[in-house]
Write an enzyme that holds these catalytic residues in place. Structure first.
Site, PDB file in Angstrom:
ATOM      1  N   ASP A   1     -22.314 -33.577  -5.953  1.00 42.39           N
ATOM      2  CA  ASP A   1     -21.875 -34.236  -4.710  1.00 42.39           C
ATOM      3  C   ASP A   1     -20.353 -34.340  -4.651  1.00 42.39           C
ATOM      4  O   ASP A   1     -19.697 -34.586  -5.663  1.00 42.39           O
ATOM      5  CB  ASP A   1     -22.498 -35.641  -4.690  1.00 42.39           C
ATOM      6  CG  ASP A   1     -22.371 -36.311  -3.349  1.00 42.39           C
ATOM      7  OD1 ASP A   1     -22.231 -35.588  -2.346  1.00 42.39           O
ATOM      8  OD2 ASP A   1     -22.415 -37.553  -3.303  1.00 42.39           O
ATOM      9  N   HIS A   2     -19.820 -34.221  -3.495  1.00 44.78           N
ATOM     10  CA  HIS A   2     -18.384 -34.199  -3.158  1.00 44.78           C
ATOM     11  C   HIS A   2     -17.417 -33.991  -4.324  1.00 44.78           C
ATOM     12  O   HIS A   2     -16.681 -34.863  -4.742  1.00 44.78           O
ATOM     13  CB  HIS A   2     -17.982 -35.394  -2.292  1.00 44.78           C
ATOM     14  CG  HIS A   2     -18.061 -36.752  -2.901  1.00 44.78           C
ATOM     15  ND1 HIS A   2     -16.987 -37.373  -3.468  1.00 44.78           N
ATOM     16  CD2 HIS A   2     -19.080 -37.619  -2.994  1.00 44.78           C
ATOM     17  CE1 HIS A   2     -17.337 -38.553  -3.893  1.00 44.78           C
ATOM     18  NE2 HIS A   2     -18.601 -38.736  -3.612  1.00 44.78           N
TER      19      HIS A   2
ATOM     20  N   HIS B   1     -18.686 -44.664   3.475  1.00 46.12           N
ATOM     21  CA  HIS B   1     -19.345 -44.762   2.171  1.00 46.12           C
ATOM     22  C   HIS B   1     -19.397 -46.193   1.644  1.00 46.12           C
ATOM     23  O   HIS B   1     -18.493 -46.973   1.854  1.00 46.12           O
ATOM     24  CB  HIS B   1     -18.574 -43.935   1.130  1.00 46.12           C
ATOM     25  CG  HIS B   1     -18.749 -42.469   1.296  1.00 46.12           C
ATOM     26  ND1 HIS B   1     -17.776 -41.658   1.806  1.00 46.12           N
ATOM     27  CD2 HIS B   1     -19.791 -41.667   1.005  1.00 46.12           C
ATOM     28  CE1 HIS B   1     -18.200 -40.412   1.828  1.00 46.12           C
ATOM     29  NE2 HIS B   1     -19.416 -40.384   1.346  1.00 46.12           N
TER      30      HIS B   1
ATOM     31  N   ASN C   1     -27.413 -38.281   2.902  1.00 44.64           N
ATOM     32  CA  ASN C   1     -26.991 -38.685   1.551  1.00 44.64           C
ATOM     33  C   ASN C   1     -26.987 -40.200   1.406  1.00 44.64           C
ATOM     34  O   ASN C   1     -26.302 -40.896   2.155  1.00 44.64           O
ATOM     35  CB  ASN C   1     -25.569 -38.185   1.282  1.00 44.64           C
ATOM     36  CG  ASN C   1     -25.469 -36.680   1.215  1.00 44.64           C
ATOM     37  OD1 ASN C   1     -26.449 -35.971   1.404  1.00 44.64           O
ATOM     38  ND2 ASN C   1     -24.276 -36.194   0.937  1.00 44.64           N
TER      39      ASN C   1
ATOM     40  N   THR D   1     -25.474 -46.011  -2.342  1.00 46.51           N
ATOM     41  CA  THR D   1     -25.319 -47.453  -2.567  1.00 46.51           C
ATOM     42  C   THR D   1     -26.642 -48.207  -2.489  1.00 46.51           C
ATOM     43  O   THR D   1     -26.880 -49.130  -3.279  1.00 46.51           O
ATOM     44  CB  THR D   1     -24.317 -48.010  -1.529  1.00 46.51           C
ATOM     45  OG1 THR D   1     -23.114 -47.251  -1.668  1.00 46.51           O
ATOM     46  CG2 THR D   1     -24.018 -49.471  -1.772  1.00 46.51           C
TER      47      THR D   1
HETATM   48  O1  G3H Z   1     -22.705 -38.336  -0.833  1.00 48.64           O
HETATM   49  C1  G3H Z   1     -23.081 -39.458  -1.188  1.00 48.64           C
HETATM   50  C2  G3H Z   1     -23.421 -40.409  -0.215  1.00 48.64           C
HETATM   51  O2  G3H Z   1     -22.561 -40.160   0.821  1.00 48.64           O
HETATM   52  C3  G3H Z   1     -23.566 -41.825  -0.654  1.00 48.64           C
HETATM   53  O3  G3H Z   1     -23.059 -42.753   0.271  1.00 48.64           O
HETATM   54  O4  G3H Z   1     -23.315 -44.709  -1.212  1.00 48.64           O
HETATM   55  O5  G3H Z   1     -22.632 -44.964   1.153  1.00 48.64           O
HETATM   56  O6  G3H Z   1     -24.954 -44.277   0.590  1.00 48.64           O
HETATM   57  P1  G3H Z   1     -23.526 -44.265   0.212  1.00 48.64           P
END
Ligand code: G3H
Length: 274
Positions: free
Chosen positions: A81-82, A176, A226, A229
């Site tokens: 991821d990213h 995020h 995605n 959290t």
């Molecule tokens: O790529 C990961 C997600 O964007 C997680 O985002 O923790 O805000 O759900 P989030």
């Protein structure tokens, strides 16, 4: 079984669903997510992010997730991821990740394109998929260090066409690491992006989205959602509850059992909504 980003998105699209992609940090939450997906007979994607890889090397964490995916009875993707570091991306590809995300969204448009194209080429040699981002999704806990910007339909169209990515993350109002479901999404903008772009769309930072809006996203053409959290909270809150309830508790294996149950419940609920 371990499956590709493209194929998982295709399966969920044919079923009329959105693909749930969860950030996981170790065996416990990965097991819980796979159990949720298997119970619902739905594909799922396990994602590792920077904090996870700051804690555990990619070949160890990824190696375990890939083996867990292979042993699952439903299609499971293992996704980096990213990532903005090309060495980490290469290490993930060598480990066997089924897809990677190159996040060059903070760079100027042409640099984002050239970096993304480079990763698309690299990933092709490994048979892996690539996701990239145009526009930029910000962070609720670091609003000043990361420049958030809505995606524009024309740039999304050009970006998708010139890079050939398998999935495209767009910024339409999520942030995020939100702990409440209060994100205000720009559905009009999302519809214009969806009309302009054939590539499957991805929404990041989805823990802040209400269940009603998650459903609406799928109807507006979003194919991968995605979530991070929300699962971290399910795990951490249950851990805290146990420690506060019994000051003699010390065995993590005992405590992790009900944390995993809570993560599985939350993952299942999100997969069902999508
Ligand atoms: O790529 C990961 C997600 O964007 C997680 O985002 O923790 O805000 O759900 P989030």
């Amino acid at each position: 079984m371990l499956d590709t980003l493209r194929h998982i998105i295709q399966i969920t699209e044919e079923q009329g669903h959105g693909t749930a992609a969860f950030n996981v940090f170790g065996y416990e939450d990965a097991r819980a997510v796979i159990d949720a997906a298997e119970a619902l007979d739905r594909p799922v994607i396990l994602m590792t992010n920077k904090p996870a890889l700051a804690h555990m090397p990619v070949h160890l964490l990824g190696g375990m997730l890939i083996q867990m995916a292979r042993e699952a009875s439903v299609p499971v993707g293992v996704h980096l991821d990213h990532a903005d570091d090309l060495e980490v991306i290469e290490a993930a590809l060598q480990t066997g990740y089924s897809s990677v995300m190159i996040d060059a969204s903070q760079l100027p448009f042409e640099e984002n394109i050239s970096r993304t194209k480079y990763v698309v080429e690299m990933a092709r040699d490994f048979g892996a998929g690539v996701e990239a981002e145009i526009g930029a999704v910000g962070y609720s806990d670091a609003p000043d260090t990361y420049q958030a910007r809505y995606t524009q339909p024309e740039e999304a169209q050009e970006f998708a066409g010139r890079t050939g990515v398998d999935a495209l993350a767009v910024a339409v109002g999520t942030v995020h690491r939100m702990q409440t479901q209060t994100a205000r999404l720009q559905f009009g903008l999302l519809e214009r992006i969806h009309k302009a772009v054939n590539t499957p769309l991805v929404i990041r930072g989805s823990s802040g989205i209400s269940d009603a809006d998650l459903k609406k996203l799928v109807l507006c053409g979003v194919r991968k959602v995605n979530l991070g959290t929300t699962l971290r909270m399910a795990f951490g809150q249950e851990l805290r509850r146990q420690i506060e309830a019994d000051e003699k508790l010390f065995d993590r294996i005992v405590m992790f059992q009900s944390c995993m149950t809570q993560v599985e419940k939350k993952a299942r609920q999100k997969i069902e909504v999508l």
